[in-house]
Scaffold this active site. Structure first.
Site, PDB file in Angstrom:
ATOM      1  CG  ASP A 271      -2.143  -1.015   1.063  1.00 25.21           C
ATOM      2  OD1 ASP A 271      -2.254  -1.756   0.068  1.00 25.21           O
ATOM      3  OD2 ASP A 271      -2.939  -1.099   1.954  1.00 25.21           O
ATOM      4  CB  ALA A 272       3.769   2.089   2.001  1.00 25.21           C
ATOM      5  CD  GLU A 273       6.833  -1.146  -2.852  1.00 27.62           C
ATOM      6  OE1 GLU A 273       8.014  -1.411  -3.159  1.00 27.62           O
ATOM      7  OE2 GLU A 273       6.070  -2.294  -2.645  1.00 27.62           O
ATOM      8  CE1 TYR A 274      -2.482   1.859  -6.862  1.00 26.86           C
ATOM      9  CE2 TYR A 274      -3.631   3.420  -5.160  1.00 26.86           C
ATOM     10  CZ  TYR A 274      -3.589   3.075  -6.408  1.00 26.86           C
ATOM     11  OH  TYR A 274      -4.500   3.524  -7.099  1.00 26.86           O
ATOM     12  CG  ASP A 275      -1.024   5.166  -0.390  1.00 27.82           C
ATOM     13  OD1 ASP A 275      -1.748   4.766  -1.145  1.00 27.82           O
ATOM     14  OD2 ASP A 275      -0.911   4.769   0.911  1.00 27.82           O
TER      15      ASP A 275
ATOM     16  CB  SER B  33     -11.646   6.036  -3.137  1.00 23.43           C
ATOM     17  OG  SER B  33     -10.605   5.804  -2.565  1.00 23.43           O
TER      18      SER B  33
ATOM     19  CD  GLU C 250     -16.584   6.082  11.230  1.00 24.32           C
ATOM     20  OE1 GLU C 250     -16.629   5.060  10.666  1.00 24.32           O
ATOM     21  OE2 GLU C 250     -17.483   7.194  11.205  1.00 24.32           O
TER      22      GLU C 250
ATOM     23  CE  LYS D  78      -8.085   3.704   4.622  1.00 25.70           C
ATOM     24  NZ  LYS D  78      -7.838   2.181   3.935  1.00 25.70           N
TER      25      LYS D  78
ATOM     26  CG  ASP E 191      -5.766  -3.888   4.938  1.00 26.20           C
ATOM     27  OD1 ASP E 191      -6.330  -3.282   3.591  1.00 26.20           O
ATOM     28  OD2 ASP E 191      -4.654  -4.160   4.842  1.00 26.20           O
TER      29      ASP E 191
ATOM     30  CE1 TYR F  43     -18.130   3.415   4.565  1.00 28.76           C
ATOM     31  CE2 TYR F  43     -17.306   1.054   5.095  1.00 28.76           C
ATOM     32  CZ  TYR F  43     -17.464   2.208   4.320  1.00 28.76           C
ATOM     33  OH  TYR F  43     -17.191   1.776   2.902  1.00 28.76           O
TER      34      TYR F  43
ATOM     35  CE  LYS G  61     -16.374   8.194   7.706  1.00 31.70           C
ATOM     36  NZ  LYS G  61     -17.613   6.865   7.966  1.00 31.70           N
TER      37      LYS G  61
ATOM     38  CE  LYS H 100      -3.400   3.864   4.298  1.00 31.34           C
ATOM     39  NZ  LYS H 100      -3.345   3.540   2.844  1.00 31.34           N
TER      40      LYS H 100
ATOM     41  CB  CYS I 299      11.011 -35.165   6.314  1.00 35.21           C
ATOM     42  SG  CYS I 299      10.381 -34.364   7.713  1.00 35.21           S
TER      43      CYS I 299
ATOM     44  CB  CYS J 284      11.116 -38.160  10.238  1.00 40.42           C
ATOM     45  SG  CYS J 284      10.293 -38.237   8.605  1.00 40.42           S
TER      46      CYS J 284
ATOM     47  CB  CYS K 178       7.188 -35.573   5.512  1.00 43.42           C
ATOM     48  SG  CYS K 178       7.615 -36.870   6.299  1.00 43.42           S
TER      49      CYS K 178
ATOM     50  CB  CYS L 243       6.902 -37.350  10.205  1.00 41.55           C
ATOM     51  SG  CYS L 243       7.921 -35.778  10.506  1.00 41.55           S
TER      52      CYS L 243
END
Length: 672
Positions: free
Chosen positions: A34-38, A83, A116, A118, A120, A227, A292, A316, A410, A413, A428, A433
């Site tokens: 989310d941080a990279e998208y923001d 949004s 409120e 937020k 996820d 909400y 709000k 955020k 494995c 064992c 396995c 085991c």
């Protein structure tokens, strides 16, 4: 005017953001945090603020979410589902408050805000007419969403009928999510079944709601908090908090406990700091605080932008990410023998918590990341105690990093492992085991299986180490003297544990089937089998064709059941359970010659004589199939008051429509 370089960067950002929108909203498979998208989105907004002519209608800045997926019926929202804009620091918060007061409301006095959490999760809209739940949809692109009515009805705690003085018509907005403990258990089941685990609770919630078969959704313990509202016919409260209180009176789940009303931006900042400090104590994942204007009339006065309201923002949290080093890769063995890799990290603090392990899920994921021992990586805590590796910093490699090959033996064992062609994890094959034994017993005693309270991982491990138990049947042979050898186990605790073990001897057959850990047999499948077969002997005698004739039992499940009931070790275990006094209660079985044998029914709207779940259970007991959606294979549609799009679809396909009285006559009952 923007130069060519700015235009090119804007175009590239638009394409990249739209691709990530599709991955996140339509495919539930995000590639970045989310941080990279923001960060990408903020760069886009900055360019468009400087050059407004670039903010065309097809820019992501003018859109919400992504268009609906074609496999779901579209539902147009009566009012757009917008949004929220984000702020990430105190300065941006104060700019928001100052702009509201001086630019839009022309006042210097402090504003009252409703604060409120937020969550996820996945935003949904629920339409109630005359108090009855009529339909449900996802946000989609904000204008049109995907119909998920049958799936939303499986959520425990969400009323099908409102209470009290509810409005004639209302569109309720809410967030569907997973509790963190339920999310971890779901991912454990995914891994043990050879399926890819969900990346985070939000993806899990979205994937669960977007199932074409509502029975799959019903197996997953989704939750919802409401909400807000869209359309409303009736009296409207004066404040946002008053609206939340009204929704709670109507019987809707609302997170009033964590909601606050404060005056002034300083109080908002203090509450944000409180939530940030306590977020790790919450049972669900949140990624910020929603702010709000509390006065609904002021909200209306301030108005909206094309994709977001002016009167609300999301403050955020800082990203739960950190950079560290993969020091080694360890292996874990589950109850089905699934071997999964775990990255052991150089300890690093993420959101105030020191972490030293990260989930890698499987070797396909290791290949996708191109991860090596010694790599510097970005790890993120995203809804789980154990974080995920989200990116490898390949440009920082020094040449001494080493790969982690898929195991051939494995790690517990030393026996050979098997990887079937269609699966993503090696297993396995040794049923004895010790690691598998521990996980099998943990699963057997869990709440949704045999529900033996008081037997945790530490107690089970000690019982195995002391040689008191080798399999689940040995639990029923334990004596008080055996339990006294466990740490901190006294007379009272031992007596309670033995009582819990004894009470589990007659759990319903479906609980035992689930508890046995048969591959591909989850809670729902166990219930389907228990309704068809009255006991283990009759199920064990079933052929592949018998099993595949049952709706919802496919090739994998049928083959897994045959493997289980022809395995000498499993047969010996079942015999040992019988001799230990485990006699599961029979459940209501399906009538092979019932009046609905081979018929597919869809039930929509409200019934007076029984709930929809009761009606669907009755259909299945009488040999029929209760489906969640109308298709050409549907034989009857049972339509009660409030029937919506399914009724129209059935009429279009020429499917026979039954009212409640006709349905009751068909199943041999009378309306009370």
């Amino acid at each position: 005017m923007p130069d060519d370089q700015v235009v090119a960067r804007h175009k590239a950002l638009c394409q990249e953001i739209l691709r990530h929108n599709r991955l996140y909203h339509r495919l539930d498979a995000p590639e970045i945090s989310d941080a990279e998208y923001d960060q990408l989105f903020r760069e886009l907004l900055a360019i468009e603020e400087q050059y407004p002519q670039l903010a065309t209608p097809d820019s992501p800045s003018q859109q919400v979410g992504a268009e609906p997926v074609e496999k779901f019926s579209p539902i147009r929202h009566a009012q757009p589902m917008l949004s929220l804009r984000n702020v990430r620091n105190d300065a941006e918060l104060r700019d928001f408050d100052h702009s509201l007061r001086t630019t839009f409301l022309a006042r210097e006095s402090e504003l009252e805000y409703c604060l409120e959490l937020k969550l996820d999760g996945l935003a949904v809209e629920l339409t109630y007419r005359d108090g009855r739940l009529l339909q449900a949809s996802t946000r989609g692109d904000g204008i049109t969403g995907e119909e998920i009515s049958e799936n939303i009805r499986t959520i425990a705690g969400l009323p099908k009928q409102l209470q009290g003085d509810y409005p004639d018509l209302v569109d309720i907005r809410g967030e569907v999510f997973f509790d963190l403990d339920d999310f971890r258990r779901l991912n454990q089941r995914q891994s043990e079944a050879g399926l890819k685990p969900f990346a985070n609770p939000r993806n899990a919630a979205a994937g669960s709601l977007r199932q074409l078969d509502a029975a799959v959704t019903a197996e997953r313990p989704l939750r919802i908090f409401c909400y807000g509202i869209g359309r409303l016919e009736g009296a409207q409260p004066e404040t946002q908090f008053g609206l939340l209180e009204a929704m709670a009176r109507w019987g809707l789940p609302v997170n009033l406990e964590q909601t606050r009303v404060v005056r002034g931006v300083d109080a908002v900042a203090r509450r944000y700091a409180e939530i940030l400090d306590s977020r790790d104590n919450l049972p669900y994942e949140i990624d910020g605080m929603v702010i709000k204007i509390n006065d609904l009339a002021l909200q209306h006065e301030v108005g909206e932008l094309s994709r977001s309201p002016r009167w609300a923002i999301a403050y955020k949290f800082p990203p739960r990410q950190a950079e560290t080093v993969v020091e080694t890769i360890g292996l874990q063995v589950g109850r089905t023998g699934a071997i999964t890799p775990v990255a052991h990290l150089r300890p690093v603090s993420i959101s105030g918590v020191t972490v030293s392990r990260a989930s890698l899920h499987n070797w396909d994921e290791i290949k996708r990341l191109d991860l090596r021992i010694g790599d510097r990586v970005i790890v993120e805590r995203a809804g789980d105690v154990i974080p995920d590796v989200v990116r490898v910093l390949k440009d920082q490699r020094r040449g001494n990093e080493t790969t982690c090959p898929e195991p051939t033996l494995c790690p517990e064992c030393g026996q050979p492992v098997i990887r079937r062609e269609e699966e993503v994890v090696p297993r396995c094959g040794n049923s004895h085991c010790p690691a598998r034994t521990l996980e099998r017993i943990r699963h057997f005693v869990s709440r949704k299986a045999m529900d033996i309270d008081g037997l945790g991982e530490k107690q089970i491990a000690q019982l195995i180490e002391l040689g008191k138990v080798e399999d689940v049947a040995d639990l029923y042979l334990l004596r008080k003297e055996d339990l006294f050898e466990l740490e901190r186990m006294g007379e009272t605790l031992a007596a309670k544990l033995l009582q819990a073990i004894d009470a589990s001897r007659t759990r319903p057959l479906s609980r035992l089937l689930f508890g046995l850990g048969i591959r591909h047999v989850g809670e729902h499948t166990a219930r389907v089998l228990a309704r068809r077969y009255p006991d283990l002997d009759s199920l064990a005698a079933a052929t592949v064709d018998d099993l595949k004739a049952i709706h919802e039992i496919g090739d994998k499940v049928a083959e897994s059941l045959i493997d289980f009931f022809t395995d000498p070790c499993q047969l010996a275990l079942l015999d040992k359970l019988r001799r230990a006094g485990v006699h599961p209660e029979a459940e209501a079985t399906v009538q092979q010659d019932g009046p609905l044998n081979g018929k597919t029914l869809v039930i929509t709207g409200s019934l007076e004589s029984m709930s929809r779940k009761q009606a669907e259970a009755r259909v299945e007991q009488l040999g029929g199939r209760a489906a969640g959606s109308v298709s050409r294979k549907t034989d009857y549609l049972v339509a009660g008051p409030g029937a919506g799009s399914k009724l129209a679809r059935a009429e279009q396909l020429g499917i026979e429509i039954l009212d409640e009285e006709t349905f009751l006559r068909l199943i041999g009952e009378e309306k009370s």
